[in-house]
Every structure is written in C-alpha cells, then in structure tokens.
Design a protein around this motif. Structure first.
Motif, PDB file in Angstrom:
ATOM      1  N   ALA A  70      64.752  42.645  31.072  1.00  0.00           N
ATOM      2  CA  ALA A  70      65.606  42.193  32.175  1.00  0.00           C
ATOM      3  C   ALA A  70      64.700  42.176  33.391  1.00  0.00           C
ATOM      4  N   ALA A  71      64.192  41.002  33.710  1.00  0.00           N
ATOM      5  CA  ALA A  71      63.178  40.910  34.756  1.00  0.00           C
ATOM      6  C   ALA A  71      63.481  39.750  35.684  1.00  0.00           C
ATOM      7  N   THR A  80      59.588  41.913  38.714  1.00  0.00           N
ATOM      8  CA  THR A  80      60.320  43.168  38.722  1.00  0.00           C
ATOM      9  C   THR A  80      60.975  43.331  37.362  1.00  0.00           C
ATOM     10  N   GLY A  82      63.550  45.535  35.245  1.00  0.00           N
ATOM     11  CA  GLY A  82      64.591  46.549  35.386  1.00  0.00           C
ATOM     12  C   GLY A  82      64.736  47.341  34.109  1.00  0.00           C
ATOM     13  N   ALA A  83      65.192  46.686  33.070  1.00  0.00           N
ATOM     14  CA  ALA A  83      65.467  47.357  31.810  1.00  0.00           C
ATOM     15  C   ALA A  83      64.782  46.611  30.673  1.00  0.00           C
ATOM     16  N   VAL A  84      64.537  47.350  29.597  1.00  0.00           N
ATOM     17  CA  VAL A  84      63.832  46.789  28.453  1.00  0.00           C
ATOM     18  C   VAL A  84      64.551  47.234  27.179  1.00  0.00           C
ATOM     19  N   ALA A 140      67.100  51.645  30.242  1.00  0.00           N
ATOM     20  CA  ALA A 140      66.620  52.282  31.471  1.00  0.00           C
ATOM     21  C   ALA A 140      65.420  53.184  31.189  1.00  0.00           C
ATOM     22  N   GLY A 143      62.532  50.986  30.541  1.00  0.00           N
ATOM     23  CA  GLY A 143      62.145  50.337  31.805  1.00  0.00           C
ATOM     24  C   GLY A 143      61.262  51.249  32.642  1.00  0.00           C
TER      25      GLY A 143
ATOM     26  N   ASN B  52      69.628  58.129  28.694  1.00  0.00           N
ATOM     27  CA  ASN B  52      69.432  56.766  29.191  1.00  0.00           C
ATOM     28  C   ASN B  52      70.436  56.430  30.300  1.00  0.00           C
ATOM     29  N   ARG B  61      68.814  51.067  37.611  1.00  0.00           N
ATOM     30  CA  ARG B  61      68.402  49.941  36.782  1.00  0.00           C
ATOM     31  C   ARG B  61      69.391  49.793  35.626  1.00  0.00           C
ATOM     32  N   ALA B  65      68.829  46.275  28.443  1.00  0.00           N
ATOM     33  CA  ALA B  65      68.239  45.006  28.889  1.00  0.00           C
ATOM     34  C   ALA B  65      68.963  43.805  28.302  1.00  0.00           C
TER      35      ALA B  65
END
Lengths: 224, 309
Positions: A70-71, A80, A82-84, A140, A143, B52, B61, B65
């Motif tokens: 999530a970029a 940037t 944010g989350a992966v 999170a 990220g 998390n 954040r 994702a």
C-alpha cells in the motif's frame, strides 16, 4: 519481536545457502537486507510475453515477495509505503520453475504456500524455500520493516500493485517457514492432522437434492 | 441541509479509521477466542495479529496492505436533505476514495477486470460500490465503509426446501473447510449467511450480514439467533484455526439474515469477513455535525420489516 517459543531466525537478503540449510518448517523468520516484489503481472510479462527483466534481479536479491505494497508516489518522486501484505501464492506455482532458473531466486515469500508436490518438483531441485506471512494481513508490522524503497520498475506498465518494488528491509517479519530445503510443508502437516476429524463432522448430514459438479463422481454425471 | 464538502470530509475520515483501527467488538471477539485456543501455531498467529493492530494504530498505517474493495453503505434518514442531492453524495464518496488512497496510503486495488488497467485510486466503473437503505423519522445520513478482501471465503448455492437445515450445515462446513485450509479466508472471521431472496439478493444479504453486524449481535428472531449460535459452534469444532493450522478458532461470530424467497427454493450464501475486518461509520446530522462509530446498525427493525404498511 514476538516471543513465540518457536525457533526464531534472522535471514539476510540475499540469503546464503548455508542459512537456508538450517531452516525447518515452523521456524519464525525475520529478514534483513534486500528483497523485491513480483507477482502475476511480472511473471506474465517476463515469462509468458518474453520481455527482458528491467534489471538483473539476481544482482539485487534472491528473495521474491508475492506482494503489492500500500504505497503512494509523492510529488518529489519518492515513495511512501504504509502497509505490506502478501497475496496467495498458489496461483503462481506454474511460473516458479522458470523463475528460479532465470533469477536464481532461493526464497519465495507469500501467502498460504503451494501444494507440497510443487515444493518437491520445483523448489527442492533449485535449493529454494517458501516462507509464509502470518495472519494473514500483518500489514502494519511488515510496513515497519521497510527501511527504504530503492527502486520501482514497470510502475507505468503494471501499476502500483503489480510493479517490481525493490526494497531495503530490517527486522522484516514475522514469517513462518512453510517449506524447507527438503520440501516439507507446515500446511500439509496441519492438514494431515485436521483431516482426521473432517468426515466425522459430516456424519448424519444428508446430501442436498441438487448436487454440485464436484459432488458427482464423473464429468459425464448429471448433478440432479 | 448536508453539504457535499461535509460528506467528502467524513467519508475520508471513515476510510482512514477503517483502514487503521480494528473495531473494538472484533478485537474483543479475538481476545475471547484466543483464550480458549490450544493450538500452538494458532496462538502465535492470533498474538501476531493483535500486535499488528497495535502497530497500525501506533504508526497510523493500514493494518493490512490488501485494501480489499473499499465500498460504502449509505442509510438515509427519510427527512435528510443533501445539497446537490444524490449526485453530489456519490461524487463526494468517489472523490474521498481517490483522495484517501493517496493520503493514507491505501493500495490501489481496483483494476479493469479484463485489461487489468489500474487507475491507482480505487475508483473506476461501479467502484466504489454504494448501496442504499432508508430509515423513517430521521434527518441524518449514516455512511459505513467496509474494506473487505474479495478472493476467497465466499460461496453461493441453490439449496431446496427439502435440504433443510442439514443442507445449510453441510454447505457451511464445505465453505469453512475449503477456504479455511492454508487460511485463504483469513479466519477467524465474522461469517455472514444469507438465506433466501433471489440469487443476487441472497449474495448481497449474506455479505451485509458479515460486514454490517458486530460481534455479539444476535438476530431478533430467536429461532434464527439459535441457528447463528449453532453454526458458530460448528465452525469452531472443525479442528482448524487461523492459517489452517490445528486449532479451534474459525468463527468469531456468525450472523444470519433472511429474505422471503421462491416457494421452491432456498438459496444460501456464505461470506467470511477477515482478520482485518475493517469497517467504520459516520452519522452526519442535518446541522452538518458528525459522530463516528463502528456499529453500522444497518439491520434496523424497519429494514427487516415483513408486513404491508
């Protein structure tokens, strides 16, 4: 890091084969170093449509993450993240054999693993292991582990979700070793245990009047 | 009069809240299910997921994702009035989605189904979806956003009256097991079951049951409420936990919604919300003020009415 009672291992990116040899299914892994993302968009473009990779991936890392971050792209061109979170890998197994020989990839990180036969057939001969993300959706936590986006390839051609993201990571995890160098599978191990209980759950439940295609015994059978 | 600016701002805020903060009802449901979990790997997964959620809030954040397919459920007070009408409302929701995608950031998940073209903003043809319902004697506007992954964990089947409760239980087990393996459904989840209606309404209803009712809520019809308890228990007896590991955590809660259906049929749909069950709600009042919450309160007595008024 979560204290799990499981064996916790820090793995470099790229990963050394000596490190991989020590891994067993169920080990908890954190990665330090370089990784790159690649999923169906990349596999189709390179392996099905015969495009050259935009960079020699083997010079960057041998860790391929089945993921889209999530970029967003800032006005100065920086990124940037944010989350992966990983995406389900079983859809990509048909590409893995050629991917291994093209890129010298040794570690696949994704969601949910692949059939154990794919590990035996493609991973073991290529000295590759499979790590699964946890949850799923520790977006999170993962990220947090991204220190820097070093480069993004094919952003315009494939979009944010499918592009190749080359990232520097630190204490990036947790992941679980789903398949080790011997082709053992953590998911298969759980499945074998769970399957012993499955038939009993259905005991006494009658079959619906209209069956499903998979509930008949042959493709020539009718479902009624 | 509610303005487009107020709607766009509030929609952006619920999108941010949904992405980052796990709803308290779900968190406490996971805490409960964790307390009875014996599987070592299952416990590790649940603990990591709770870590998390803390990291997401601390870092501001997204918790996951995979943005899923961000969408909106709008409940109109019958006396509510929007400057610019429905067109202004829909424009505000589309703009808020694109804006939040860049700002939070969210992963731009929405692509053309055939060309795979990505607008990089989660907006496109019929995206985000906007569903409507109405509530009498009210002048407010409720907007709920839900971010739910969409690849696994859902099934539909046309059952028949003679298949009865057995048929539903069998389909429930089928769905839990087939998508629970390897954790494709990202369980333990709130599971929604839609029974009745036509094929399309059955699907919509089951999904709303999963996404728009909170953990602990029970259907007002006591017979349906008992079935909800029974399915929840059945799911947790499979022997499976998160990621398909050995365990007892599959169903955090089960919600059933019904719609009157064809006399010859009993369509059923089953939907699993996920370990990142993201929903957030805002109520916008006639004076333009807003109140945020996590319970959509979508299935009101009016919404479930059966009689001719």
């Amino acid at each position: 890091m979560t204290n799990t009672g499981f064996n916790t291992v820090e793995l470099g990116g790229p990963a050394e084969s000596a490190e991989l040899e020590k891994l067993n299914i169920g080990d908890v892994i954190y990665i330090n170093g370089m990784i790159y993302t690649g999923r169906e968009g990349v596999y189709r473009k390179i392996l099905d449509e015969d495009n050259s990779p935009p960079v020699d991936l083997s010079t960057i890392s041998n860790i391929n993450f089945h993921c889209s971050p999530a970029a967003s792209i800032e006005s100065d061109g920086s990124f940037t993240v944010g989350a992966v979170t990983a995406t389900a890998s079983f859809r990509f197994s048909k590409w893995m054999e050629r991917w291994f020989s093209l890129t010298n990839c040794k570690v696949v990180v994704g969601k949910g693993g692949m059939p154990q036969s794919d590990y035996q057939q493609y991973f073991v001969p290529n000295g590759a292991v499979y790590l699964t993300t946890v949850g799923y959706g520790t977006g999170a936590l993962l990220g947090r582990g991204i220190k820097k986006v070093q480069q993004v390839y094919w952003l315009k051609e494939l979009g944010i979700a499918q592009a190749i993201w080359v990232m520097e990571v630190e204490k990036f995890g947790p992941f679980l070793v789903e398949s080790d160098l011997r082709g053992n599978s953590l998911f298969e191990q759980s499945k074998r245990e769970i399957d012993q209980n499955i038939e009993g759950l259905y005991a006494g439940l009658k079959q619906p009047a209209l069956r499903r295609y998979g509930e008949t015994t042959h493709r020539t059978d009718e479902v009624i | 009069m509610i303005t487009e600016t107020v709607i766009q701002e509030a929609a952006g805020e619920i999108t941010r809240r949904a992405a980052i903060r796990i709803p308290e009802d779900y968190r406490s449901g996971i805490r409960d299910i964790r307390s009875s979990e014996q599987g070592q790997l299952s416990c590790f997964v649940l603990d990591t997921m709770m870590d998390n959620w803390d990291a997401a809030v601390a870092d501001q954040r997204p918790m996951c994702a995979d943005t899923g397919l961000p969408r909106y459920y709008v409940k109109f007070g019958n006396e509510a009035s929007i400057q610019g009408g429905f067109v202004a409302l829909e424009r505000a929701l589309r703009r808020a989605t694109a804006d939040a995608t860049a700002k939070i950031p969210l992963r731009p998940n929405r692509v053309h189904p055939l060309t795979r073209e990505d607008h990089n903003n989660n907006v496109g043809a019929r995206a985000p979806e906007i569903e409507y319902s109405v509530e009498p004697d009210a002048d407010w506007l409720d907007i709920t956003t839900v971010h739910k992954g969409g690849l696994f964990g859902t099934d539909y089947r046309m059952l028949f009256p003679g298949d009865g409760w057995d048929g539903i239980k069998k389909m429930f087990l089928d769905t839990m097991i087939q998508f629970g393996r390897r954790g494709l459904a990202c369980q333990p989840a709130i599971v929604g079951v839609g029974i009745g209606g036509s094929k399309d309404t059955c699907m919509v209803l089951g999904k709303q049951a999963a996404c728009l009712r909170v953990v602990g809520d029970r259907h007002p019809d006591s017979e349906i409420a008992e079935l909800e308890d029974e399915l929840k228990e059945l799911g947790n007896q499979i022997g499976m936990g998160p990621m398909g590991f050995v365990g007892s955590s599959m169903v955090v809660d089960c919600h059933i919604e019904v719609a009157h259906t064809h006399t010859g049929g009993m369509p059923v749909s089953i939907h699993s919300f996920c370990l990142s069950s993201r929903r957030a709600v805002v109520r916008i009042f006639a004076d333009g003020s807003s109140e945020y919450r996590t319970d959509p309160n979508w299935f009101t007595p009016y919404h479930r009415r059966e009689e001719v008024e």
